[in-house]
Design a protein around this motif. Sequence first.
Motif, mmCIF file in Angstrom:
data_model
loop_
_atom_site.group_PDB
_atom_site.id
_atom_site.type_symbol
_atom_site.label_atom_id
_atom_site.label_comp_id
_atom_site.label_asym_id
_atom_site.label_seq_id
_atom_site.Cartn_x
_atom_site.Cartn_y
_atom_site.Cartn_z
ATOM 1 N N VAL A 1 15.163 6.888 0.089
ATOM 2 C CA VAL A 1 15.478 5.676 -0.812
ATOM 3 C C VAL A 1 14.600 4.585 -0.397
ATOM 4 N N TRP A 2 13.173 4.257 -1.081
ATOM 5 C CA TRP A 2 12.409 3.248 -0.810
ATOM 6 C C TRP A 2 13.163 1.849 -1.211
ATOM 7 N N ALA A 3 12.611 1.061 -0.329
ATOM 8 C CA ALA A 3 13.338 -0.567 -0.519
ATOM 9 C C ALA A 3 11.989 -1.244 -0.948
ATOM 10 N N PRO A 4 12.528 -2.576 -1.712
ATOM 11 C CA PRO A 4 11.426 -3.294 -2.125
ATOM 12 C C PRO A 4 10.489 -4.003 -1.291
ATOM 13 N N THR A 5 11.164 -3.925 0.035
ATOM 14 C CA THR A 5 10.205 -4.686 1.411
ATOM 15 C C THR A 5 9.391 -3.537 2.015
ATOM 16 N N ASP A 6 9.397 -2.230 1.511
ATOM 17 C CA ASP A 6 8.809 -1.212 1.923
ATOM 18 C C ASP A 6 7.241 -1.314 1.553
ATOM 19 N N GLU A 7 6.360 -2.297 2.408
ATOM 20 C CA GLU A 7 5.196 -2.552 1.801
ATOM 21 C C GLU A 7 4.037 -1.507 2.130
ATOM 22 N N ASP A 8 4.328 -0.768 3.208
ATOM 23 C CA ASP A 8 3.540 0.380 3.559
ATOM 24 C C ASP A 8 4.517 1.365 4.128
ATOM 25 N N ILE A 9 3.879 2.402 4.659
ATOM 26 C CA ILE A 9 4.586 3.595 5.246
ATOM 27 C C ILE A 9 5.246 3.210 6.499
ATOM 28 N N HIS A 10 4.519 2.242 7.327
ATOM 29 C CA HIS A 10 4.824 2.081 8.543
ATOM 30 C C HIS A 10 6.421 1.257 8.544
ATOM 31 N N THR A 11 6.118 0.300 7.466
ATOM 32 C CA THR A 11 7.436 -0.399 7.324
ATOM 33 C C THR A 11 8.616 0.364 7.034
ATOM 34 N N ALA A 12 8.483 1.232 5.927
ATOM 35 C CA ALA A 12 9.441 2.058 5.310
ATOM 36 C C ALA A 12 9.816 3.065 6.465
ATOM 37 N N SER B 1 0.948 -1.320 -0.080
ATOM 38 C CA SER B 1 0.000 0.094 -0.040
ATOM 39 C C SER B 1 0.861 1.246 -0.034
ATOM 40 N N LEU B 2 2.278 1.228 -0.094
ATOM 41 C CA LEU B 2 2.987 2.285 0.095
ATOM 42 C C LEU B 2 2.825 3.204 -1.022
ATOM 43 N N PRO B 3 2.271 2.865 -2.306
ATOM 44 C CA PRO B 3 2.029 4.053 -3.394
ATOM 45 C C PRO B 3 0.990 5.032 -2.789
ATOM 46 N N PHE B 4 0.071 4.661 -1.950
ATOM 47 C CA PHE B 4 -0.842 5.743 -1.752
ATOM 48 C C PHE B 4 -0.877 5.988 -0.384
ATOM 49 N N ASP B 5 -0.425 4.804 0.583
ATOM 50 C CA ASP B 5 -0.324 5.481 1.992
ATOM 51 C C ASP B 5 0.943 6.306 2.711
ATOM 52 N N GLN B 6 1.859 6.402 1.734
ATOM 53 C CA GLN B 6 2.822 7.157 2.095
ATOM 54 C C GLN B 6 2.531 8.690 2.144
ATOM 55 N N ARG B 7 1.425 9.154 1.824
ATOM 56 C CA ARG B 7 0.953 10.470 2.075
ATOM 57 C C ARG B 7 0.935 10.913 3.704
ATOM 58 N N MET B 8 0.655 9.706 4.343
ATOM 59 C CA MET B 8 0.621 9.625 5.807
ATOM 60 C C MET B 8 1.733 9.460 6.599
ATOM 61 N N PHE B 9 3.040 9.838 5.777
ATOM 62 C CA PHE B 9 4.315 9.848 6.246
ATOM 63 C C PHE B 9 4.450 10.639 7.692
ATOM 64 N N ALA B 10 3.908 11.913 7.503
ATOM 65 C CA ALA B 10 4.149 12.949 8.906
ATOM 66 C C ALA B 10 3.275 12.375 9.792
ATOM 67 N N GLU B 11 2.173 11.763 9.624
ATOM 68 C CA GLU B 11 1.292 11.360 10.782
ATOM 69 C C GLU B 11 1.955 10.029 11.470
ATOM 70 N N ASP B 12 2.532 9.075 10.620
ATOM 71 C CA ASP B 12 3.176 7.864 10.967
ATOM 72 C C ASP B 12 4.340 8.284 11.984
ATOM 73 N N ILE B 13 5.087 9.213 11.456
ATOM 74 C CA ILE B 13 6.315 9.683 12.325
ATOM 75 C C ILE B 13 5.807 10.327 13.692
ATOM 76 N N ALA B 14 4.969 11.239 13.650
ATOM 77 C CA ALA B 14 4.207 11.655 14.873
ATOM 78 C C ALA B 14 3.693 10.734 15.743
ATOM 79 N N ALA B 15 3.098 9.647 15.236
ATOM 80 C CA ALA B 15 2.538 8.635 16.207
ATOM 81 C C ALA B 15 3.869 7.778 16.605
#
Length: 477
Positions: free
Chosen positions: A85-96, A32-46
């Motif tokens: 730099v995104w990795a092949p195993t970055d399946e979502d923003i949390h993993t990345a 889901s990384l292609p669309f949920d990476q827009r939540m990166f700021a929220e993921d980092i804040a949490a």
Amino acid sequence: MSADDASPGPTTLWHGRLAGAPADALAALNDSLPFDQRMFAEDIAASRAHVSMLAAVGLLSDDECDGILAALEEVRSEIADGRMVWAPTDEDIHTAVERRATELCAAAAKMHTGRSRNDQVATDLRLWTRTAIDELTGLLLGLAGTLAGRAHEAHAAGVRLPGYTHLQQAQPVGLAHHLAAHAWALLRDVERLGDARRRTDVSPLGAGALAGSTLPLDPAAVAADLGFAAVFENSLDAVSDRDFVADTLYALAMSGIHLSRLGEEMILWASAEFGFVRLDDAFATGSSMMPQKKNPDVAELARGKAGRLIGHLTGLLATLKGLPLAYNKDLQEDKEPLFDAVDTVRAVAVAFDGLMQTVEFDADAMAAGADDPFAAATDLAEWLVAHGTAFREAHEIVAGLVRQALDAPDAGSRRSRLAELVAAHPDLGPEAAALLTPGSAHLSRNTPGAGGPDAVAAQLERLDVALTSARSLQDGR
């Protein structure tokens, strides 16, 4: 290709349970990384709030906490600046985020302690939705304010137009009354978004995968750190609840419907058949073939995108209806419709605000329709009622006169014929016929909330108060 046939590669967060790497087909469906990476700021804040809590309860040392927080800030900067730099195993923003933070600080491997992606994604999405609601509330209030401002201008100028039922001319109203009607609808949308925000403003972090944790977590501290108004009551409900997404999509679908209705009227009013408005060139397009055309594309797109918003709501409801507790991967389907709905309403509201700020109203064309004597037929019936005639009898008398007048050969003679018939009628006469003079019908409707000048003046005062109250509530968040 089966999972066993997949070539080994970098590990996932859950690789320990499975012997092989996921198949490419699974990864393509699952990631889901292609669309949920827009939540990166929220993921980092949490994540920052969670890490700070882990340190406060003794599950991380101060040095580990400081190192992880610094790593998270670097990840935030890299993503924001486009250096990640995104990795092949970055399946979502949390993993990345966790993967990159651990590369920067080994202690970051501990930051998932007491946390699941189930409560993590629910937290991120609530944070993102809360921010989106605040932004869209401001935009809708801005458009409502623009409509109110144009309504004040129209009221001061005494602009009137025919009101419609069944898209047939019915009774005259002030243009201010018509514009204010759309503003009130947008204020209801703002209220709905406020209700959705209140239900969104609950922290699920600490619920874990579904049953909480054996570790001494402090969900209330995390909630306070993230500015949530409340903490979850039930861990099963916390990770599976997407009511707040459905609430938000419903509020946005209603906003889209209201914008579509306003768009439909602008489309009609801009046509040669109505001629009520002239669109500013900046908010209209031309034809690639017909040189004379000026098309109301903003209004048409607003009308068209309402269907898209309704589809997002119904699609999510269909997804949610059969899910057992607690988390199911179906819930990954909550984000794309929500993200697109927010983007859609944002774009339409901004463009429509510009259209309504710049549109020119043709007061003469509007008045020509408003002053048609047939639009005063109800006034004639009510005049008879005021003089003691039962309404059904009055309705029948006036309808008969209208029918006789419509037998005249052309529009001009039909209008004059109606005035003659009213003046000559024994129950009506010249006093009643005066109601057919231009502007009379509009001036006389001043019951509370009506479309006459005095009633509209009072209404606009209430609208201004409602806008001020809504803006104050918005500013206080």
